[in-house]
Design a protein around this motif. Structure first.
Motif, PDB file in Angstrom:
ATOM      1  N   ASP A  73      -7.149  66.530  29.275  1.00 43.66           N
ATOM      2  CA  ASP A  73      -7.042  67.857  28.868  1.00 43.66           C
ATOM      3  C   ASP A  73      -5.503  68.025  28.333  1.00 43.66           C
ATOM      4  O   ASP A  73      -5.247  68.598  27.307  1.00 43.66           O
ATOM      5  N   ARG A  74      -4.302  67.421  28.965  1.00 46.32           N
ATOM      6  CA  ARG A  74      -3.074  67.672  28.595  1.00 46.32           C
ATOM      7  C   ARG A  74      -3.150  66.558  27.263  1.00 46.32           C
ATOM      8  O   ARG A  74      -2.195  67.022  26.242  1.00 46.32           O
TER       9      ARG A  74
ATOM     10  N   SER B  12     -14.312  65.816  18.767  1.00 47.17           N
ATOM     11  CA  SER B  12     -13.810  65.141  17.601  1.00 47.17           C
ATOM     12  C   SER B  12     -13.435  63.867  17.823  1.00 47.17           C
ATOM     13  O   SER B  12     -13.259  63.134  16.864  1.00 47.17           O
TER      14      SER B  12
ATOM     15  N   ALA C  92      -4.668  68.278  24.120  1.00 46.52           N
ATOM     16  CA  ALA C  92      -3.862  69.601  23.981  1.00 46.52           C
ATOM     17  C   ALA C  92      -2.711  69.254  23.194  1.00 46.52           C
ATOM     18  O   ALA C  92      -2.468  69.690  21.943  1.00 46.52           O
ATOM     19  N   GLU C  93      -2.018  68.193  23.551  1.00 52.93           N
ATOM     20  CA  GLU C  93      -0.807  67.833  22.892  1.00 52.93           C
ATOM     21  C   GLU C  93      -1.028  67.166  21.489  1.00 52.93           C
ATOM     22  O   GLU C  93      -0.107  67.511  20.446  1.00 52.93           O
ATOM     23  N   ALA C  94      -2.278  66.724  21.397  1.00 52.60           N
ATOM     24  CA  ALA C  94      -2.456  66.201  20.090  1.00 52.60           C
ATOM     25  C   ALA C  94      -3.263  67.360  19.167  1.00 52.60           C
ATOM     26  O   ALA C  94      -3.431  66.904  17.924  1.00 52.60           O
ATOM     27  N   GLY C  95      -3.563  68.230  19.641  1.00 54.25           N
ATOM     28  CA  GLY C  95      -4.064  69.106  18.994  1.00 54.25           C
ATOM     29  C   GLY C  95      -5.845  68.802  18.588  1.00 54.25           C
ATOM     30  O   GLY C  95      -6.334  69.267  17.625  1.00 54.25           O
ATOM     31  N   VAL C  96      -6.178  68.149  19.684  1.00 55.85           N
ATOM     32  CA  VAL C  96      -7.838  67.614  19.481  1.00 55.85           C
ATOM     33  C   VAL C  96      -8.613  68.214  20.282  1.00 55.85           C
ATOM     34  O   VAL C  96      -8.403  68.157  21.440  1.00 55.85           O
ATOM     35  N   LYS C  97      -9.897  68.201  19.694  1.00 54.87           N
ATOM     36  CA  LYS C  97     -11.021  68.947  20.808  1.00 54.87           C
ATOM     37  C   LYS C  97     -11.625  67.528  21.191  1.00 54.87           C
ATOM     38  O   LYS C  97     -11.966  66.684  20.385  1.00 54.87           O
TER      39      LYS C  97
END
Length: 232
Positions: free
Chosen positions: A44-45, A56, A48-53
């Motif tokens: 999750d971290r 994807s 979130a840091e990469a801004g990716v779901k």
């Protein structure tokens, strides 16, 4: 290309996201007893840091060992679950290959000699393999007592926690080399292999499950002669 790599075959819980050219985000924590607790928050971290779901991600890379049974299966089961949920392929790589590749990225100078990657297998043993260079493994992964392989690993340097632990056998351990796995290096190695257009070096064919490299039976065993407590 978006590869999510993870490995729990060493004491490190390590996760990274790679776009085919560079690592977008990476997280790792060394805690041999909390792989199951730490892995999903690490995923999750990183996402979130990469801004990716998660949906994807185009492929998952997992270190398939060798490693202790309990820790290793955490990463394998998680990667398989992600693959099933998203439909993206799962690629298995030997954990020792990832450490060898990371050593090359860290500037390992072997002087043209083969080198050894050794991790701690507990029970006073090491998981190990020999490499011609950071991308080329010469031997199959094995588990042995260090003294039993001293003659085979004497020529050339060694890297990894196992090499550091048994300095009387692995006498040439360069400073600054990786001790545990790095998911960033594992992802970069997988990206390089996929860009080359083949599956050479992966432990499974596309669509097939990743087979773990346990190399020995798990520590926990079902008692051979347990007491029957149910009514006959």
């Amino acid at each position: 290309m978006l590869l999510l790599a993870l490995d729990t075959a060493t004491p490190a819980v390590t996760v990274a996201l790679h776009d085919g050219e560079r690592v977008l985000a990476e997280y790792g924590r060394v805690d041999a007893r909390r792989h199951g607790e730490l892995l999903l928050p690490a995923v999750d971290r990183v996402l979130a840091e990469a801004g990716v779901k998660l949906g994807s991600v185009t492929g998952f890379v997992v270190g398939a060992g060798p490693g202790p049974y309990t820790g290793l299966r955490v990463g394998l089961v998680t990667a398989a679950g992600f693959g099933a949920a998203t439909g993206a392929p799962v690629y298995g790589l030997c954990t020792l290959d990832g450490i060898a590749y990371a050593a090359g990225r860290a500037g390992l100078d072997t002087g043209g000699r083969p080198f050894t990657v050794a991790t701690d297998a507990r029970r006073k043993e090491v998981y190990w393999a020999r490499y011609a260079d950071p991308r080329t493994r010469l031997t199959e992964p094995a588990v042995d007592r260090p003294a039993e392989v001293a003659g085979q690993v004497a020529d050339g340097p060694a890297v990894g926690a196992g090499a550091l632990l048994y300095g009387d056998v692995f006498r040439d351990v360069p400073a600054g080399m990786p001790e545990h796995q790095s998911a960033g290096a594992l992802a970069a190695l997988a990206a390089e292999k996929l860009a080359a257009g083949g599956t050479d070096g992966f432990l499974n064919e596309p669509g097939e499950p990743v087979r773990p490299l346990y190399l020995r039976r798990p520590d926990a065993q079902v008692p051979a002669n347990y007491k029957v407590v149910t009514p006959r």
